[in-house]
Design a protein around this motif. Structure first.
Motif, short mmCIF file in Angstrom:
data_model
loop_
_atom_site.label_atom_id
_atom_site.label_comp_id
_atom_site.label_asym_id
_atom_site.label_seq_id
_atom_site.Cartn_x
_atom_site.Cartn_y
_atom_site.Cartn_z
N VAL A 144 8.09 29.91 -12.78
CA VAL A 144 9.48 29.75 -12.34
C VAL A 144 9.56 30.04 -10.85
O VAL A 144 9.20 31.14 -10.42
CB VAL A 144 10.41 30.74 -13.11
CG1 VAL A 144 11.84 30.59 -12.63
CG2 VAL A 144 10.32 30.49 -14.60
N ASP B 123 10.43 31.25 -7.29
CA ASP B 123 11.17 32.42 -6.84
C ASP B 123 12.50 32.04 -6.20
O ASP B 123 13.48 32.77 -6.28
CB ASP B 123 10.31 33.20 -5.84
CG ASP B 123 10.40 34.69 -6.07
OD1 ASP B 123 10.79 35.07 -7.19
OD2 ASP B 123 10.10 35.44 -5.15
N TYR C 181 15.52 32.35 -8.40
CA TYR C 181 16.06 33.70 -8.56
C TYR C 181 16.84 34.11 -7.31
O TYR C 181 17.90 34.71 -7.39
CB TYR C 181 14.92 34.70 -8.78
CG TYR C 181 14.23 34.59 -10.11
CD1 TYR C 181 14.94 34.65 -11.30
CD2 TYR C 181 12.86 34.42 -10.18
CE1 TYR C 181 14.31 34.56 -12.51
CE2 TYR C 181 12.21 34.33 -11.39
CZ TYR C 181 12.93 34.40 -12.56
OH TYR C 181 12.29 34.31 -13.76
N GLU C 182 16.26 33.78 -6.14
CA GLU C 182 16.93 34.15 -4.90
C GLU C 182 18.30 33.51 -4.81
O GLU C 182 19.30 34.17 -4.49
CB GLU C 182 16.08 33.72 -3.69
CG GLU C 182 14.95 34.70 -3.41
CD GLU C 182 13.88 34.10 -2.51
OE1 GLU C 182 14.21 33.15 -1.76
OE2 GLU C 182 12.74 34.57 -2.55
#
Lengths: 328, 290
Positions: free
Chosen positions: A216, A218, A221-222
């Motif tokens: 996944v 990053d 997520y950020e």
């Protein structure tokens, strides 16, 4: 193993100059002269050993099991007492066998219902940036590497009625452990077996899910964090959906494994007490070795194979198909 | 294909930017519970081997007090244990070598050659994954003992095990071989190497990481195998899992001895797997997603 290790370091050095030349000569066209005969011979040379080995030790025995299933045969003399579908009728009417099929299915379903959420939860937990994460991942995988037999022998000690550690823990919490022990009470044995199986195989689920989680990006997520999403929201909306294919692959492997269950049962309970934990595999081994009912064992083998095959095909059609079509 | 290369470095992950930081007490608490449940039984076995039966009976969950080394000493000076260990090692090594060598040979044309039967042939191996060893076990027993006369021998167990390991080996190795840059092989062909030479000198060394992955899987599967050895091996020829199971029934009163025996028996597979853990994870990832 030793061979490959020895060859490996030399490889990149040898290959590199070759690569550079390849670029310059690319224009000369496709070099692999596809001379029909030569090519076919090479393919045969490469593939034959593997196919021959599988033909002798996989295909032939399976065919022999099918043939055996139509005869009454005690393992000596000629196999000539043809009984048609009789063995199948005997097997399917034998309550020990139908119970065994039931036990296999209970394990299949319980694995999906319990191990999937549990494995996912632990994988999400271990995917956080916590200290000693690497060590934790390694530890979680330890039971998977331990042989089923060894796990069985240790758990057998832990589950001893009266003085076993598990009984001790249960009493410490204030409950009364079953008098015959967790392995000796027919109504509890299958559940106990499932707990041990979960201990043994949860690591595989966690490992695969963690591998999927690393895929996944990053940035997702950020972005979620910038938009004010909580950790849980990010997992639920981003990580878990992206894990779909990995979860479906794990479910497939788990299913096939549950149908073949043998070692742990054989060591832990031997199928007992009172046939409470027989599986299709323990049934057919018992019929084939202890009782020399080779025809019955053959019929049970075929039923086991058909069940596994049908489930695999259905799963492929209804579940895994989504992944391949989505990917295109 | 791409996943094999990207997943090769899980070490890259920890250096991510700080998204959703570490854990509070709750997270560490949960992790501790998971660790305790996971390691509990293994530690019980390992520590139990350092205790006496009398200690074990008095307090099953206690620590060794005092530590006794006689149980482990007893196992390590037991001839039968070493015989089982040798049998297990030889069977596992033969299984691994045969499965990896035949597997990489079969995977190579499936990855590199263009021919009409390529995908059907690959499907044969994929389908092989669906044949549980249990289905064929009784005829296999008859075949090996009566027709081949290999009952109670190392080969009699190793060859069938290799055959059943082959599907997984081929399925994992094919993406590895496909990921090797085609240019390397084409260049070697221009330089006059034969296809077989290319396989031997380029494809084989470059797919070493994949071969180690499948090799460890095959080795550990063989080391831990029970069903086939149970039917085929007796007495002097037994492997460690059979030895462990038999020892625990024959010496059921000697719990500490049984625990020492099991603990030592699990060490080799554990060490091998943990040492090569990263390789195996990336190999499995490649197979799952590839």
């Amino acid at each position: 193993m030793a061979q490959t290790g020895a060859v490996a370091p030399a490889a990149p050095a040898a290959a590199e100059p070759v690569a550079r030349r390849a670029v310059s000569r690319r224009a000369t066209g496709h070099p692999a002269g596809s001379g029909g005969w030569r090519k076919r011979l090479e393919i045969l040379l490469f593939v034959t050993p593997a196919l021959a080995l599988m033909a002798v030790f996989v295909v032939w025995p399976v065919v022999a099991a099918v043939r055996m299933s139509f005869f009454r045969w005690k393992g000596f003399g000629p196999m000539d007492d043809f009984v048609g579908w009789n063995n199948y009728a005997l097997v399917l009417k034998d309550q020990v066998f139908t119970d065994a099929v039931m036990h296999n299915f209970v394990i299949v379903v319980l694995s999906l219902l319990v191990q999937l959420p549990l494995g996912l939860a632990i994988a999400l937990l271990l995917n956080r940036k916590i200290r000693m994460r690497g060590l934790l991942r390694t530890i979680v995988f330890v039971p998977y590497v331990v042989a089923e037999v060894i796990a069985g022998v240790v758990w057998f000690q832990l589950l001893q009625p009266g003085y076993g550690v598990v009984d001790g823990l249960v009493s410490a919490v204030g409950l009364t452990p079953p008098e015959q022990g967790f392995l000796g009470t027919p109504s509890l044995t299958l559940w106990t077996l499932f707990v041990v199986l979960t201990w043994k195989y949860l690591g595989m689920a966690i490992l695969l899910f963690l591998a999927g989680l690393q895929g996944v990006p990053d940035e997702l997520y950020e972005a979620a964090q910038i938009d004010g999403a909580s950790w849980w929201q990010a997992q639920r909306r981003i990580a878990i959906p992206l894990l779909g294919p990995t979860m479906r692959t794990w479910a497939f492997l788990s299913m096939i494994g549950s149908l073949q269950l043998f070692d742990l049962v054989w060591v832990l309970t031997g199928g007992g007490p009172a046939n409470a934990t027989t599986t299709m595999a323990t049934y057919l081994v018992n019929q084939g070795t202890a009782r020399s009912n080779y025809g019955i064992a053959g019929a049970a083998s075929v039923v086991l194979f058909v069940v596994a095959f049908v489930m695999a095909v259905l799963y492929q059609i209804f579940v895994l198909r989504r992944d391949t079509t989505e990917a295109r | 294909m791409a996943t094999v290369t990207t997943s090769a470095g899980p070490a890259r992950a920890p250096r991510r930017s700080r998204t959703f930081g570490g854990g509070g007490p709750l997270v560490y608490g949960l992790a501790a519970v998971v660790v305790a449940l996971t390691l509990g039984p293994v530690l019980y076995g390992a520590l139990g081997g350092f205790r006496t039966n009398e200690q074990l009976a008095r307090d099953p969950a206690g620590l060794p007090d005092p530590w006794v080394f006689s149980n482990y000493q007893g196992v390590l000076t037991n001839d039968a244990f070493w015989r089982y260990a040798v049998n297990s090692t030889v069977v596992a090594v033969v299984t691994t070598v045969v499965a990896v060598l035949f597997g990489v040979m079969a995977a190579y044309p499936l990855a590199r050659y263009q021919f009409r039967l390529r995908e059907p042939l690959f499907l044969v191996f994929v389908l092989g994954l669906l044949f549980p060893a249990a289905v064929a076990i009784i005829p296999l027993f008859i075949l090996v003992t009566r027709d081949l006369g290999l009952g109670n021998t190392w080969w009699g167990v190793a060859l069938p095990q290799a055959a059943f390991a082959l599907p997984m080996t081929v399925v994992i190795l094919r993406p590895f071989l496909m990921a090797i840059p085609r240019e390397l092989e084409e260049a070697a062909l221009i330089d006059g190497a034969s296809r077989v030479g290319v396989f031997w000198r380029i494809a084989l060394p470059l797919s070493a990481p994949g071969m180690i992955t499948v090799g460890v899987l095959a080795f550990v599967a063989s080391w831990n195998a029970y069903l086939l050895p149970l039917l085929l091996l007796r007495d002097e020829m037994r492997t460690l899992p059979l030895g462990v199971a038999d020892y625990s029934t024959e010496h059921s009163a000697d719990t500490a001895g049984v625990l020492a025996f099991t603990t030592i028996a699990m060490i080799p597979a554990l060490v091998l797997f943990l040492a090569l853990q990263k390789r195996i994870v990336s190999g499995l990832q490649g197979a799952v997603k590839g």
